[in-house]
Design a protein around this motif. Structure first.
Motif, PDB file in Angstrom:
ATOM      1  N   LEU A 243       0.821  -1.208   0.000  1.00  0.00           N
ATOM      2  CA  LEU A 243       0.000   0.000   0.000  1.00  0.00           C
ATOM      3  C   LEU A 243       0.858   1.262   0.000  1.00  0.00           C
ATOM      4  CD1 LEU A 243      -2.847  -1.038   2.476  1.00  0.00           C
ATOM      5  CD2 LEU A 243      -3.059  -0.678   0.002  1.00  0.00           C
ATOM      6  N   LEU A 244       1.939   1.249   0.764  1.00  0.00           N
ATOM      7  CA  LEU A 244       2.815   2.421   0.801  1.00  0.00           C
ATOM      8  C   LEU A 244       3.558   2.609  -0.517  1.00  0.00           C
ATOM      9  CD1 LEU A 244       4.146   2.143   4.450  1.00  0.00           C
ATOM     10  CD2 LEU A 244       2.556   3.846   3.536  1.00  0.00           C
ATOM     11  N   ALA A 245       3.889   1.503  -1.173  1.00  0.00           N
ATOM     12  CA  ALA A 245       4.530   1.605  -2.490  1.00  0.00           C
ATOM     13  C   ALA A 245       3.545   2.183  -3.503  1.00  0.00           C
ATOM     14  CB  ALA A 245       5.019   0.226  -2.938  1.00  0.00           C
TER      15      ALA A 245
ATOM     16  N   TYR B 264       0.676   3.909  -2.885  1.00  0.00           N
ATOM     17  CA  TYR B 264       0.067   5.192  -2.520  1.00  0.00           C
ATOM     18  C   TYR B 264       1.076   6.060  -1.767  1.00  0.00           C
ATOM     19  CZ  TYR B 264      -4.218   2.622  -3.565  1.00  0.00           C
ATOM     20  OH  TYR B 264      -5.190   1.878  -4.183  1.00  0.00           O
ATOM     21  N   PRO B 265       1.889   6.836  -2.493  1.00  0.00           N
ATOM     22  CA  PRO B 265       2.937   7.645  -1.861  1.00  0.00           C
ATOM     23  C   PRO B 265       2.419   8.636  -0.820  1.00  0.00           C
ATOM     24  CG  PRO B 265       3.090   7.758  -4.271  1.00  0.00           C
ATOM     25  CD  PRO B 265       1.862   6.987  -3.939  1.00  0.00           C
ATOM     26  N   GLN B 266       1.179   9.071  -0.957  1.00  0.00           N
ATOM     27  CA  GLN B 266       0.637  10.079  -0.046  1.00  0.00           C
ATOM     28  C   GLN B 266       0.531   9.592   1.402  1.00  0.00           C
ATOM     29  OE1 GLN B 266      -0.994   8.624  -2.595  1.00  0.00           O
ATOM     30  NE2 GLN B 266      -3.196   8.463  -2.241  1.00  0.00           N
ATOM     31  N   TYR B 267       0.637   8.274   1.641  1.00  0.00           N
ATOM     32  CA  TYR B 267       0.562   7.744   3.003  1.00  0.00           C
ATOM     33  C   TYR B 267       1.937   7.528   3.636  1.00  0.00           C
ATOM     34  CZ  TYR B 267      -4.362   7.014   2.118  1.00  0.00           C
ATOM     35  OH  TYR B 267      -5.690   7.211   1.842  1.00  0.00           O
ATOM     36  N   ARG B 268       2.994   7.666   2.882  1.00  0.00           N
ATOM     37  CA  ARG B 268       4.333   7.318   3.378  1.00  0.00           C
ATOM     38  C   ARG B 268       4.742   8.128   4.605  1.00  0.00           C
ATOM     39  NH1 ARG B 268       6.847   6.905  -2.654  1.00  0.00           N
ATOM     40  NH2 ARG B 268       5.580   5.117  -3.272  1.00  0.00           N
ATOM     41  N   LYS B 269       4.658   9.434   4.539  1.00  0.00           N
ATOM     42  CA  LYS B 269       5.074  10.271   5.672  1.00  0.00           C
ATOM     43  C   LYS B 269       4.199  10.004   6.890  1.00  0.00           C
ATOM     44  CE  LYS B 269       6.843  13.927   7.849  1.00  0.00           C
ATOM     45  NZ  LYS B 269       7.365  13.512   9.107  1.00  0.00           N
ATOM     46  N   LYS B 270       2.902   9.917   6.674  1.00  0.00           N
ATOM     47  CA  LYS B 270       1.963   9.715   7.781  1.00  0.00           C
ATOM     48  C   LYS B 270       2.225   8.386   8.503  1.00  0.00           C
ATOM     49  CE  LYS B 270      -2.999   9.356   8.700  1.00  0.00           C
ATOM     50  NZ  LYS B 270      -4.332   9.359   8.128  1.00  0.00           N
ATOM     51  N   VAL B 271       2.469   7.335   7.748  1.00  0.00           N
ATOM     52  CA  VAL B 271       2.647   6.006   8.337  1.00  0.00           C
ATOM     53  C   VAL B 271       4.086   5.771   8.791  1.00  0.00           C
ATOM     54  CG1 VAL B 271       2.545   3.524   7.866  1.00  0.00           C
ATOM     55  CG2 VAL B 271       0.746   5.024   7.012  1.00  0.00           C
ATOM     56  N   MET B 272       5.046   6.159   7.956  1.00  0.00           N
ATOM     57  CA  MET B 272       6.442   5.849   8.225  1.00  0.00           C
ATOM     58  C   MET B 272       7.137   6.918   9.062  1.00  0.00           C
ATOM     59  SD  MET B 272       7.142   4.303   4.382  1.00  0.00           S
ATOM     60  CE  MET B 272       8.845   4.617   4.305  1.00  0.00           C
ATOM     61  N   GLY B 273       6.496   8.057   9.285  1.00  0.00           N
ATOM     62  CA  GLY B 273       7.090   9.100  10.106  1.00  0.00           C
ATOM     63  C   GLY B 273       8.310   9.722   9.449  1.00  0.00           C
TER      64      GLY B 273
ATOM     65  N   GLU C  10       9.676  10.365   5.201  1.00  0.00           N
ATOM     66  CA  GLU C  10       9.643  11.673   4.548  1.00  0.00           C
ATOM     67  C   GLU C  10      10.524  11.716   3.296  1.00  0.00           C
ATOM     68  OE1 GLU C  10      10.011  16.377   5.731  1.00  0.00           O
ATOM     69  OE2 GLU C  10      10.337  14.847   7.251  1.00  0.00           O
ATOM     70  N   LYS C  11      11.670  11.059   3.340  1.00  0.00           N
ATOM     71  CA  LYS C  11      12.575  11.092   2.184  1.00  0.00           C
ATOM     72  C   LYS C  11      12.045  10.302   0.993  1.00  0.00           C
ATOM     73  CE  LYS C  11      16.478   8.731   2.312  1.00  0.00           C
ATOM     74  NZ  LYS C  11      17.785   8.269   2.726  1.00  0.00           N
ATOM     75  N   TYR C  12      11.015   9.466   1.212  1.00  0.00           N
ATOM     76  CA  TYR C  12      10.467   8.649   0.123  1.00  0.00           C
ATOM     77  C   TYR C  12       9.123   9.157  -0.392  1.00  0.00           C
ATOM     78  CZ  TYR C  12      14.135   5.651   1.854  1.00  0.00           C
ATOM     79  OH  TYR C  12      15.351   5.166   2.259  1.00  0.00           O
ATOM     80  N   VAL C  13       8.676  10.300   0.118  1.00  0.00           N
ATOM     81  CA  VAL C  13       7.390  10.864  -0.297  1.00  0.00           C
ATOM     82  C   VAL C  13       7.405  11.185  -1.792  1.00  0.00           C
ATOM     83  CG1 VAL C  13       5.848  12.856  -0.050  1.00  0.00           C
ATOM     84  CG2 VAL C  13       6.763  11.729   1.980  1.00  0.00           C
ATOM     85  N   ASN C  14       8.508  11.679  -2.302  1.00  0.00           N
ATOM     86  CA  ASN C  14       8.580  12.071  -3.714  1.00  0.00           C
ATOM     87  C   ASN C  14       8.925  10.920  -4.647  1.00  0.00           C
ATOM     88  OD1 ASN C  14       7.885  14.748  -3.177  1.00  0.00           O
ATOM     89  ND2 ASN C  14       9.987  15.247  -2.650  1.00  0.00           N
ATOM     90  N   LEU C  15       9.217   9.749  -4.091  1.00  0.00           N
ATOM     91  CA  LEU C  15       9.422   8.566  -4.918  1.00  0.00           C
ATOM     92  C   LEU C  15       8.065   8.232  -5.521  1.00  0.00           C
ATOM     93  CD1 LEU C  15      11.560   6.387  -5.627  1.00  0.00           C
ATOM     94  CD2 LEU C  15      10.764   5.113  -3.649  1.00  0.00           C
TER      95      LEU C  15
ATOM     96  N   GLU D 149       4.719   6.573  -7.485  1.00  0.00           N
ATOM     97  CA  GLU D 149       3.921   5.368  -7.244  1.00  0.00           C
ATOM     98  C   GLU D 149       4.655   4.182  -7.860  1.00  0.00           C
ATOM     99  OE1 GLU D 149      -0.144   3.519  -9.046  1.00  0.00           O
ATOM    100  OE2 GLU D 149      -0.227   5.609  -8.403  1.00  0.00           O
ATOM    101  N   ILE D 150       4.675   3.088  -7.146  1.00  0.00           N
ATOM    102  CA  ILE D 150       5.408   1.894  -7.571  1.00  0.00           C
ATOM    103  C   ILE D 150       4.407   0.809  -7.959  1.00  0.00           C
ATOM    104  CG2 ILE D 150       6.993   0.093  -6.767  1.00  0.00           C
ATOM    105  CD1 ILE D 150       8.027   2.365  -4.779  1.00  0.00           C
ATOM    106  N   LYS D 151       4.621   0.176  -9.106  1.00  0.00           N
ATOM    107  CA  LYS D 151       3.766  -0.929  -9.544  1.00  0.00           C
ATOM    108  C   LYS D 151       3.957  -2.101  -8.588  1.00  0.00           C
ATOM    109  CE  LYS D 151       1.356  -3.572 -12.379  1.00  0.00           C
ATOM    110  NZ  LYS D 151      -0.072  -3.527 -12.377  1.00  0.00           N
ATOM    111  N   VAL D 152       2.886  -2.551  -8.007  1.00  0.00           N
ATOM    112  CA  VAL D 152       2.937  -3.633  -7.027  1.00  0.00           C
ATOM    113  C   VAL D 152       2.374  -4.904  -7.649  1.00  0.00           C
ATOM    114  CG1 VAL D 152       2.099  -4.419  -4.775  1.00  0.00           C
ATOM    115  CG2 VAL D 152       2.715  -2.013  -5.109  1.00  0.00           C
ATOM    116  N   VAL D 153       3.131  -5.987  -7.565  1.00  0.00           N
ATOM    117  CA  VAL D 153       2.659  -7.301  -7.987  1.00  0.00           C
ATOM    118  C   VAL D 153       2.857  -8.257  -6.820  1.00  0.00           C
ATOM    119  CG1 VAL D 153       3.163  -6.906 -10.422  1.00  0.00           C
ATOM    120  CG2 VAL D 153       4.864  -8.019  -8.996  1.00  0.00           C
TER     121      VAL D 153
END
Length: 157
Positions: free
Chosen positions: A88-90, A92-101, A105-110, A112-116
């Motif tokens: 989900l974090l891969a 949906y980038p918008q949840y990364r900072k909120k969940v990962m603290g 933050e450094k991965y917010v601009n990475l 959206e990653i295709k998840v399989v």
């Protein structure tokens, strides 16, 4: 000291008859049946999950060579939950900072990653694990030579 009853207040969803029997599966992740907001509202970032997320996002950002993460919890130890959280974090980038603290933050601009994913509960997949993954990547026909007899593609494939 607080009693157990005072310290532990169950969330409302515990009493929801419709959700009582729900157990999430990787198939739910792939088929988009998990609401990230609801999922993360009911999740707790454990030390193990934090290690998984840090390791995976370092790899996804090209900061690490670690390409394999072995989850070793016992049955009911949260392996599927952790994999869904990572997916989900891969996705949906918008949840990364909120969940990962702070470490997220450094991965917010990475992007959206295709998840399989593949779940062992789908052991009857007609083209096996590699066919299921190839199909999710839109490469089913490219790997058709590996489906009969069923075999794994090599590294160069």
């Amino acid at each position: 000291m607080k009693t157990l009853y005072e310290a532990c207040v169950p969330r409302e969803s515990v009493f929801d008859e419709k959700r009582r029997e729900d157990v999430l599966d990787l198939t739910d992740l792939i088929e988009g049946r998990i609401n990230p907001e609801s999922f993360f509202e009911e999740s707790y970032l454990t030390n193990g999950m934090e290690i998984l997320l840090k390791t995976a996002f370092k790899r996804l950002a090209g900061e690490s060579e670690t390409g394999l993460i072995k989850l070793t919890q016992s049955m009911g130890g949260g392996k599927t939950h952790n994999m869904i959280a990572l997916g989900l974090l891969a996705k949906y980038p918008q949840y990364r900072k909120k969940v990962m603290g702070d470490f997220g933050e450094k991965y917010v601009n990475l992007s959206e990653i295709k998840v399989v994913a593949f779940t062992g509960r789908e052991s009857d997949a007609p083209f096996g694990i590699w066919g299921a993954i190839a199909e999710q990547l839109g490469k089913r026909d490219i790997f058709k030579d590996y489906y009969s007899p069923l075999r794994a593609p090599g590294q160069s494939a």
